[in-house]
Write a protein that holds these residues in place. Structure first.
Motif, PDB file in Angstrom:
ATOM      1  N   GLY A  78     -26.973 -55.301  16.589  1.00 10.35           N
ATOM      2  CA  GLY A  78     -25.665 -55.333  15.953  1.00 10.35           C
ATOM      3  C   GLY A  78     -25.183 -53.968  15.489  1.00 10.35           C
ATOM      4  O   GLY A  78     -25.938 -52.995  15.452  1.00 10.35           O
ATOM      5  N   PRO A  79     -23.900 -53.868  15.122  1.00 11.31           N
ATOM      6  CA  PRO A  79     -23.323 -52.579  14.708  1.00 11.31           C
ATOM      7  C   PRO A  79     -23.893 -52.102  13.372  1.00 11.31           C
ATOM      8  O   PRO A  79     -24.262 -52.903  12.510  1.00 11.31           O
ATOM      9  CB  PRO A  79     -21.828 -52.888  14.598  1.00 11.31           C
ATOM     10  N   ALA A  80     -23.933 -50.795  13.201  1.00 10.76           N
ATOM     11  CA  ALA A  80     -24.444 -50.201  11.963  1.00 10.76           C
ATOM     12  C   ALA A  80     -23.914 -48.784  11.828  1.00 10.76           C
ATOM     13  O   ALA A  80     -23.546 -48.148  12.815  1.00 10.76           O
ATOM     14  CB  ALA A  80     -25.972 -50.195  11.954  1.00 10.76           C
ATOM     15  N   TYR A  81     -23.857 -48.310  10.576  1.00  8.22           N
ATOM     16  CA  TYR A  81     -23.566 -46.896  10.348  1.00  8.22           C
ATOM     17  C   TYR A  81     -24.272 -46.443   9.085  1.00  8.22           C
ATOM     18  O   TYR A  81     -24.644 -47.254   8.223  1.00  8.22           O
ATOM     19  CB  TYR A  81     -22.064 -46.611  10.278  1.00  8.22           C
ATOM     20  N   VAL A  82     -24.448 -45.115   8.959  1.00  3.36           N
ATOM     21  CA  VAL A  82     -24.990 -44.515   7.742  1.00  3.36           C
ATOM     22  C   VAL A  82     -24.286 -43.197   7.462  1.00  3.36           C
ATOM     23  O   VAL A  82     -23.866 -42.496   8.387  1.00  3.36           O
ATOM     24  CB  VAL A  82     -26.519 -44.256   7.816  1.00  3.36           C
ATOM     25  N   LYS A  83     -24.137 -42.885   6.172  1.00  3.31           N
ATOM     26  CA  LYS A  83     -23.732 -41.546   5.741  1.00  3.31           C
ATOM     27  C   LYS A  83     -24.830 -41.028   4.827  1.00  3.31           C
ATOM     28  O   LYS A  83     -25.186 -41.660   3.823  1.00  3.31           O
ATOM     29  CB  LYS A  83     -22.404 -41.566   4.998  1.00  3.31           C
ATOM     30  N   LEU A  84     -25.403 -39.890   5.208  1.00  3.79           N
ATOM     31  CA  LEU A  84     -26.558 -39.318   4.519  1.00  3.79           C
ATOM     32  C   LEU A  84     -26.263 -37.879   4.138  1.00  3.79           C
ATOM     33  O   LEU A  84     -25.366 -37.239   4.702  1.00  3.79           O
ATOM     34  CB  LEU A  84     -27.791 -39.366   5.434  1.00  3.79           C
ATOM     35  N   PHE A  85     -27.041 -37.350   3.199  1.00  2.00           N
ATOM     36  CA  PHE A  85     -26.941 -35.943   2.823  1.00  2.00           C
ATOM     37  C   PHE A  85     -28.335 -35.330   2.755  1.00  2.00           C
ATOM     38  O   PHE A  85     -29.264 -35.938   2.203  1.00  2.00           O
ATOM     39  CB  PHE A  85     -26.251 -35.782   1.464  1.00  2.00           C
ATOM     40  N   ALA A  86     -28.468 -34.139   3.325  1.00  2.61           N
ATOM     41  CA  ALA A  86     -29.690 -33.346   3.230  1.00  2.61           C
ATOM     42  C   ALA A  86     -29.430 -32.162   2.301  1.00  2.61           C
ATOM     43  O   ALA A  86     -28.372 -31.538   2.368  1.00  2.61           O
ATOM     44  CB  ALA A  86     -30.132 -32.854   4.606  1.00  2.61           C
ATOM     45  N   ASP A  87     -30.397 -31.863   1.453  1.00  6.96           N
ATOM     46  CA  ASP A  87     -30.261 -30.804   0.447  1.00  6.96           C
ATOM     47  C   ASP A  87     -30.945 -29.537   0.963  1.00  6.96           C
ATOM     48  O   ASP A  87     -32.159 -29.510   1.166  1.00  6.96           O
ATOM     49  CB  ASP A  87     -30.893 -31.264  -0.858  1.00  6.96           C
ATOM     50  N   PHE A  88     -30.156 -28.478   1.156  1.00  4.31           N
ATOM     51  CA  PHE A  88     -30.692 -27.190   1.604  1.00  4.31           C
ATOM     52  C   PHE A  88     -30.638 -26.144   0.487  1.00  4.31           C
ATOM     53  O   PHE A  88     -30.862 -24.962   0.739  1.00  4.31           O
ATOM     54  CB  PHE A  88     -29.891 -26.671   2.802  1.00  4.31           C
ATOM     55  N   SER A  89     -30.339 -26.557  -0.744  1.00  3.62           N
ATOM     56  CA  SER A  89     -30.056 -25.598  -1.808  1.00  3.62           C
ATOM     57  C   SER A  89     -31.244 -24.695  -2.145  1.00  3.62           C
ATOM     58  O   SER A  89     -31.054 -23.597  -2.673  1.00  3.62           O
ATOM     59  CB  SER A  89     -29.594 -26.341  -3.067  1.00  3.62           C
ATOM     60  N   ARG A  90     -32.470 -25.130  -1.847  1.00  5.32           N
ATOM     61  CA  ARG A  90     -33.648 -24.311  -2.142  1.00  5.32           C
ATOM     62  C   ARG A  90     -34.197 -23.608  -0.909  1.00  5.32           C
ATOM     63  O   ARG A  90     -35.286 -23.023  -0.956  1.00  5.32           O
ATOM     64  CB  ARG A  90     -34.736 -25.188  -2.768  1.00  5.32           C
ATOM     65  N   HIS A  91     -33.458 -23.670   0.177  1.00  2.03           N
ATOM     66  CA  HIS A  91     -33.900 -23.037   1.420  1.00  2.03           C
ATOM     67  C   HIS A  91     -33.317 -21.635   1.543  1.00  2.03           C
ATOM     68  O   HIS A  91     -32.254 -21.333   1.002  1.00  2.03           O
ATOM     69  CB  HIS A  91     -33.462 -23.880   2.624  1.00  2.03           C
ATOM     70  N   SER A  92     -34.002 -20.790   2.279  1.00  2.00           N
ATOM     71  CA  SER A  92     -33.497 -19.432   2.521  1.00  2.00           C
ATOM     72  C   SER A  92     -32.518 -19.388   3.688  1.00  2.00           C
ATOM     73  O   SER A  92     -31.712 -18.462   3.800  1.00  2.00           O
ATOM     74  CB  SER A  92     -34.662 -18.478   2.787  1.00  2.00           C
ATOM     75  N   SER A  93     -32.579 -20.374   4.568  1.00  2.00           N
ATOM     76  CA  SER A  93     -31.638 -20.485   5.684  1.00  2.00           C
ATOM     77  C   SER A  93     -31.458 -21.961   5.986  1.00  2.00           C
ATOM     78  O   SER A  93     -32.251 -22.808   5.541  1.00  2.00           O
ATOM     79  CB  SER A  93     -32.139 -19.736   6.922  1.00  2.00           C
ATOM     80  N   ALA A  94     -30.417 -22.285   6.739  1.00  2.00           N
ATOM     81  CA  ALA A  94     -30.137 -23.687   7.004  1.00  2.00           C
ATOM     82  C   ALA A  94     -29.533 -23.844   8.401  1.00  2.00           C
ATOM     83  O   ALA A  94     -28.753 -23.002   8.847  1.00  2.00           O
ATOM     84  CB  ALA A  94     -29.180 -24.251   5.953  1.00  2.00           C
TER      85      ALA A  94
END
Length: 224
Positions: free
Chosen positions: A133-149
């Motif tokens: 069946g149909p599905a969707y997601v909205k997600l967030f990844a946190d890069f605030s402590r990374h030196s590059s992204a």
């Protein structure tokens, strides 16, 4: 700023831009928008160098009061069988913002990736539900402590890589739908200023009176 009514997808989505004709003649797209609701001013500049597209932004606040804001890049890309989403190996979890069709996971705020549950492979195009069946997601990844992204959308023939500075763009939104949104199947890799699509949830991101902020990111196309 008190309670205001903003257009769906935000002011910039529906605003009319002024294009810099001189820049355009020099193969540069530069636009300016004075936003009527927030009062902020946004300049965007797009340049292309072979297989690299660079995006430069400047957001200014000409007002005498601080103005909260959110920004996210929102490119809708096809997501076909065999395609996959790639993130750095040390990005091991994402935060759920919204979902449809994955009720077994709806109570989990933090999802480990790329497989938060058996059969749910967020990094691959294809059905996630056992009934198809149909599905969707909205997600967030946190890069605030990374030196590059970075993040990438890859197929067998090519790889589209988004690169950004986490000091200026600390988050990445991931919008993935398998027929869950009006029947569409697509993905969006969204460098973003906040881990939210709702302005009242992120009041800490305010632009001081008379100040401006700048940020940049680029998209690279690599072919095999």
């Amino acid at each position: 700023m008190g309670s205001v009514d903003l257009p769906d997808q935000g002011e910039v989505w529906s605003a009319r831009s002024q294009i810099d004709e001189v820049s355009f003649e020099n193969s540069v797209i530069e636009t300016f928008i004075s936003l009527p609701v927030s009062g902020l001013e946004l300049t965007r500049r797009v340049t292309v160098d072979e297989a690299v597209v660079r995006f430069d932004y400047r957001l200014g606040n000409p007002l005498s009061r601080p103005v909260p804001y959110l920004w996210a890049f929102h490119p809708l890309l096809t997501f076909s069988h065999g395609d996959r989403i790639e993130l750095p190996e040390d990005v091991r979890s994402v935060v759920l913002s919204s979902q449809l069709g994955l009720t077994d996971l709806s109570s989990q705020r933090v999802w480990t990736g790329p497989e938060p549950a058996p059969g749910v492979h967020l990094d691959c195009a294809g059905p996630w539900r056992s009934d198809g069946g149909p599905a969707y997601v909205k997600l967030f990844a946190d890069f605030s402590r990374h030196s590059s992204a970075w993040a990438a959308l890859a197929s067998l023939e090519e790889r589209l890589v988004f690169r950004f500075d986490p000091k200026r763009i600390p988050h990445l939104g991931l919008w993935i739908t398998n027929r869950g949104w009006h029947g569409y199947t697509h993905v969006a890799l969204e460098p973003a200023s906040a881990a939210s699509d709702i302005l009242p949830e992120w009041r800490s991101a305010a632009l001081a009176p008379g100040s401006c902020r700048t940020w940049q990111f680029r998209i690279e196309l690599h072919t095999s």
